[in-house]
Write an enzyme that holds these catalytic residues in place. Structure first.
Site, PDB file in Angstrom:
ATOM      1  N   TRP A 205      -2.221 -38.354 -64.649  1.00  0.00           N
ATOM      2  CA  TRP A 205      -3.057 -39.520 -64.450  1.00  0.00           C
ATOM      3  C   TRP A 205      -4.352 -38.995 -64.177  1.00  0.00           C
ATOM      4  O   TRP A 205      -5.379 -39.800 -63.807  1.00  0.00           O
ATOM      5  CB  TRP A 205      -2.706 -40.282 -63.380  1.00  0.00           C
ATOM      6  CG  TRP A 205      -1.316 -41.216 -63.857  1.00  0.00           C
ATOM      7  CD1 TRP A 205      -1.198 -42.717 -64.343  1.00  0.00           C
ATOM      8  CD2 TRP A 205      -0.062 -40.770 -63.754  1.00  0.00           C
ATOM      9  NE1 TRP A 205      -0.176 -43.107 -64.554  1.00  0.00           N
ATOM     10  CE2 TRP A 205       0.927 -41.778 -64.161  1.00  0.00           C
ATOM     11  CE3 TRP A 205       0.691 -39.714 -63.309  1.00  0.00           C
ATOM     12  CZ2 TRP A 205       2.356 -41.793 -64.570  1.00  0.00           C
ATOM     13  CZ3 TRP A 205       2.162 -39.443 -63.476  1.00  0.00           C
ATOM     14  CH2 TRP A 205       2.750 -40.789 -64.049  1.00  0.00           C
ATOM     15  N   CYS A 240       3.056 -44.221 -67.692  1.00  0.00           N
ATOM     16  CA  CYS A 240       4.418 -45.027 -67.439  1.00  0.00           C
ATOM     17  C   CYS A 240       4.980 -45.561 -69.001  1.00  0.00           C
ATOM     18  O   CYS A 240       6.132 -45.567 -69.112  1.00  0.00           O
ATOM     19  CB  CYS A 240       3.968 -46.372 -66.474  1.00  0.00           C
ATOM     20  SG  CYS A 240       2.867 -47.742 -67.201  1.00  0.00           S
ATOM     21  N   HIS A 299       2.695 -52.133 -64.995  1.00  0.00           N
ATOM     22  CA  HIS A 299       3.694 -50.888 -65.207  1.00  0.00           C
ATOM     23  C   HIS A 299       4.971 -51.270 -65.856  1.00  0.00           C
ATOM     24  O   HIS A 299       5.255 -52.444 -66.194  1.00  0.00           O
ATOM     25  CB  HIS A 299       4.230 -50.846 -63.943  1.00  0.00           C
ATOM     26  CG  HIS A 299       4.932 -49.750 -63.799  1.00  0.00           C
ATOM     27  ND1 HIS A 299       4.840 -48.419 -64.003  1.00  0.00           N
ATOM     28  CD2 HIS A 299       6.310 -49.495 -63.099  1.00  0.00           C
ATOM     29  CE1 HIS A 299       5.874 -47.549 -64.292  1.00  0.00           C
ATOM     30  NE2 HIS A 299       6.812 -48.472 -63.349  1.00  0.00           N
ATOM     31  N   TYR A 483      -5.586 -47.417 -64.843  1.00  0.00           N
ATOM     32  CA  TYR A 483      -4.618 -48.807 -64.801  1.00  0.00           C
ATOM     33  C   TYR A 483      -3.784 -48.700 -63.596  1.00  0.00           C
ATOM     34  O   TYR A 483      -3.137 -49.775 -63.436  1.00  0.00           O
ATOM     35  CB  TYR A 483      -3.918 -48.574 -66.209  1.00  0.00           C
ATOM     36  CG  TYR A 483      -2.576 -47.772 -66.122  1.00  0.00           C
ATOM     37  CD1 TYR A 483      -1.269 -48.258 -65.985  1.00  0.00           C
ATOM     38  CD2 TYR A 483      -2.662 -46.667 -66.309  1.00  0.00           C
ATOM     39  CE1 TYR A 483      -0.224 -47.759 -65.829  1.00  0.00           C
ATOM     40  CE2 TYR A 483      -1.670 -45.894 -66.575  1.00  0.00           C
ATOM     41  CZ  TYR A 483      -0.291 -46.243 -66.350  1.00  0.00           C
ATOM     42  OH  TYR A 483       0.752 -45.594 -66.345  1.00  0.00           O
TER      43      TYR A 483
END
Length: 650
Positions: A205, A240, A299, A483
């Site tokens: 990330w 994710c 998510h 995000y």
């Protein structure tokens, strides 16, 4: 070895009741080829049998070809495999050739398989979608400004079934356990991420994907799974939705009904505490140093369908499973399977990881005012409807979304919801019990639809519901965020004062310039605006939050040629750079189940205003409707997709 040390002796072979104590078989690859039938000789250990006419089996035909009876009846004709693949709990046929004509009255011959199907989904449309459909839609963005991207699950592509079996081998999962859908889903939840066990995907990330593929660049699961099974090392990189999409492929490939779901405003890392804390200073401004909790804009996880004989009746059906490494469960990064019905009814005492999933959709956002003198925190506002705002998945048989929020929780504020939350508290989930009075000034930020690179206006709407004038000191912060809700950088900060007449409304408009946010963009181009204010006359706190997902340009994907099996066709991907800056180090990917394996092309530079055109040949290998999916990805521009539909004739 010294002369004083005895030579090592081999350990005696231990047996249990005459059975070998060899290690439990846990590898598909290393096992010997299983014969289709065992041939028994005429002479047995007790001598020759009585004289009688025996049948001799000359051949057993498993009817494995795609044009024979078994694969069409079992819906396994799409697998690119020469082996017979059949589904649980369903009869299949085989053809036995004897040395003479079979006499039903005299000869005895029987083959029987009795295997229960713990994953049977008794809905034709759902079963067609969640087992057989190779193309999916993954939803992202914001709940009221939703974006979608296509994904090639590719569960029938060549090598994918072997890759899924290799994942179980890599996990050293006993073959005797692989008929248990609960154990398979839980083991795979751990194996799809690389934590603990060198599993399939490496999470990243950070925004730096120098040593791998950016998560936003993938177009399907096939390339990832084949890379993993061939290299035997984790594939870089995932976030994710990539974890969820590849997990979906794994489950569907093994015949377990599965779907990808997206939860908008998903609470994370709260350890079963149903609170996401936002700390304000005495003036009502967010204290960014003390506010540690974050809410993901969205998510993605999976649901798989199975019976749950380990739980009370009624808790079978859809189960939440999640391969994204967030928290450990029984010492490994995994989550589920957790009964969705149990989560909805607050029965979070049952395995596995139900409290974590429950908190993801039910947490409250609690704003605390911090006393500067002693550091104590006082709750000043509780938002109980922000988290878990909407849970969606794809409609079976359609490229449309379905709201399944009601499968996870009862309506906000309903008596059933209060009962469920009280039940969850009995099992250790803690909520904020204080109920601060509602402010008599309302604050809202209306929805905005903005393209990447646009200037736009941020509007704040105030409404004074009281009979007296009100003065509000407002703090408005605009941030570029990942995000996951983590702030990258702040590009806007304003501190206006708003004076409201009794029973009157006012609008405050702020200009947001692209030059302020463009050079700071990360990942998926999310802008997060939060406004907090303190009413001077009452001391009450007002708040409003808005996520703006910047819309990206589309890819043009066109196919040409005769759409027929084994006939060469062409796909053309086109893109024009609409920005005033160059795009560097650009990757374009394209693939389609049953028609085109994953391919990519690299462009070192796409100058401002210029276009690219990439034409690639492909040859469909099977008939039916399908799609070609393409992506364009670079550090300055993510989430650019396109697709083309086609129907291939036999």
């Amino acid at each position: 070895m010294s002369n004083l040390e005895p030579a090592a002796q081999p350990l005696p072979q231990v047996s249990h009741r005459g059975r070998s104590a060899a290690p439990i078989a846990s590898s598909n690859a290393e096992g010997e080829e299983v014969p289709e039938f065992d041939s028994f000789g005429i002479i047995g250990p007790r001598g020759p049998p009585p004289l009688r006419e025996f049948l001799d089996i000359w051949d057993v035909n498993m009817l494995r070809r795609p044009d024979e009876v078994n694969t069409p009846q079992h819906s396994t004709h799409l697998y690119a495999s020469d082996h017979l693949i059949v589904r649980r709990g369903q009869e299949f046929q085989l053809k036995v050739t004897f040395d003479r004509p079979y006499k039903p009255a005299d000869d005895q011959f029987a083959v029987e398989f009795i295997i229960g199907d713990s994953v049977f989904l008794d809905d034709d449309d759902e079963r067609e979608e969640c087992v057989l459909n190779e193309v999916g839609v993954i939803y992202h963005g914001a709940y009221d400004d939703m974006s979608e991207r296509p994904w090639n699950f590719g569960q029938f592509d060549y090598g994918v079934l072997d890759a899924c079996l290799f994942i179980m081998d890599k996990a050293a999962m006993p073959i005797t356990n692989r008929g248990d859908a609960i154990k398979v889903a839980r083991k795979a939840s751990a194996m799809l991420n690389s934590h603990d066990d060198d599993g399939v995907l490496v999470g990243n990330w950070s925004g730096d994907y120098t040593y791998g593929v950016a998560p936003t660049s993938w177009t399907g699961s096939t390339e990832i799974l084949l890379n993993y099974s061939s290299s035997k090392t984790p594939v870089c990189y995932a976030q994710c939705w990539v974890y969820a999409a590849v997990f979906n492929t794994f489950l569907r490939c093994l015949g377990i009904p599965a779907r990808v779901v997206t939860n908008f405003y998903s609470a994370h890392d709260n350890d079963g505490n149903l609170k996401t804390d936002v700390i304000l200073d005495e003036n009502g401004r967010i204290d960014k140093h003390r506010t540690k909790d974050s809410i993901w804009n969205y998510h993605c996880w999976n649901e798989c369908y199975m019976s749950r004989p380990d739980l009370p009746q009624g808790f079978g059906g859809w189960q939440a499973v999640d391969a994204t490494p967030q928290e450990t469960s029984d010492g490994m990064y995994r989550c589920g399977p957790a009964s969705v019905q149990a989560i909805k009814h607050g029965q979070i005492c049952f395995p596995f990881d139900a409290p974590f999933v429950f908190a993801e959709v039910n947490s409250d956002v609690v704003f605390y005012s911090r006393n500067p003198r002693d550091g104590t925190l006082e709750p000043v506002k509780v938002n109980s409807s922000h988290v878990g705002r909407m849970v969606v998945t794809k409609v079976p048989g359609q490229d449309a979304r379905r709201d399944i929020t009601d499968q996870y929780k009862f309506p906000e504020g309903s008596p059933e919801e209060r009962t469920v939350l009280e039940k969850a508290e009995e099992y250790g989930c803690h909520r904020e019990k204080a109920t601060p009075p509602e402010a008599d000034v309302e604050l809202d930020m209306p929805l905005m639809e903005v393209r990447v690179g646009d200037d736009f206006e941020l509007k704040l709407e105030f409404n004074n519901t009281s009979d007296q004038a009100r003065t509000v000191d407002v703090y408005v912060s605009g941030n570029v965020v990942y995000y996951t809700g983590v702030t990258s950088s702040e590009f806007l900060f304003k501190t206006p004062r708003v004076i409201l007449d009794p029973k009157k409304a006012e609008k405050l408009v702020m200009e947001v310039r692209s030059q302020d946010y463009m050079r700071k963009l990360v990942e998926q181009a999310n802008l997060h605006f939060i406004a907090t204010g303190k009413v001077k006359e009452t001391g009450q706190i007002i708040t409003s939050m808005r996520v703006v997902t910047l819309h990206t340009p589309k890819l043009s994907v066109e196919v040409s040629g005769l759409a027929k099996v084994s006939e060469e066709m062409m796909v053309t991907v086109e893109f024009t750079n609409p920005f005033k800056f160059n795009l560097e180090d650009v990757y374009v990917r394209v693939e389609g189940p049953g028609v085109m394996p994953p391919k990519y092309k690299h462009y070192s530079l796409i100058t401002a205003g210029s276009s690219l055109t990439w034409t690639e040949g492909f040859t469909p290998r099977r008939a039916g409707p399908t799609k070609l999916m393409a992506s364009l990805d670079c550090a300055a521009l993510r989430q650019v997709y396109g697709q083309a539909q086609l129907t291939v004739k036999p």
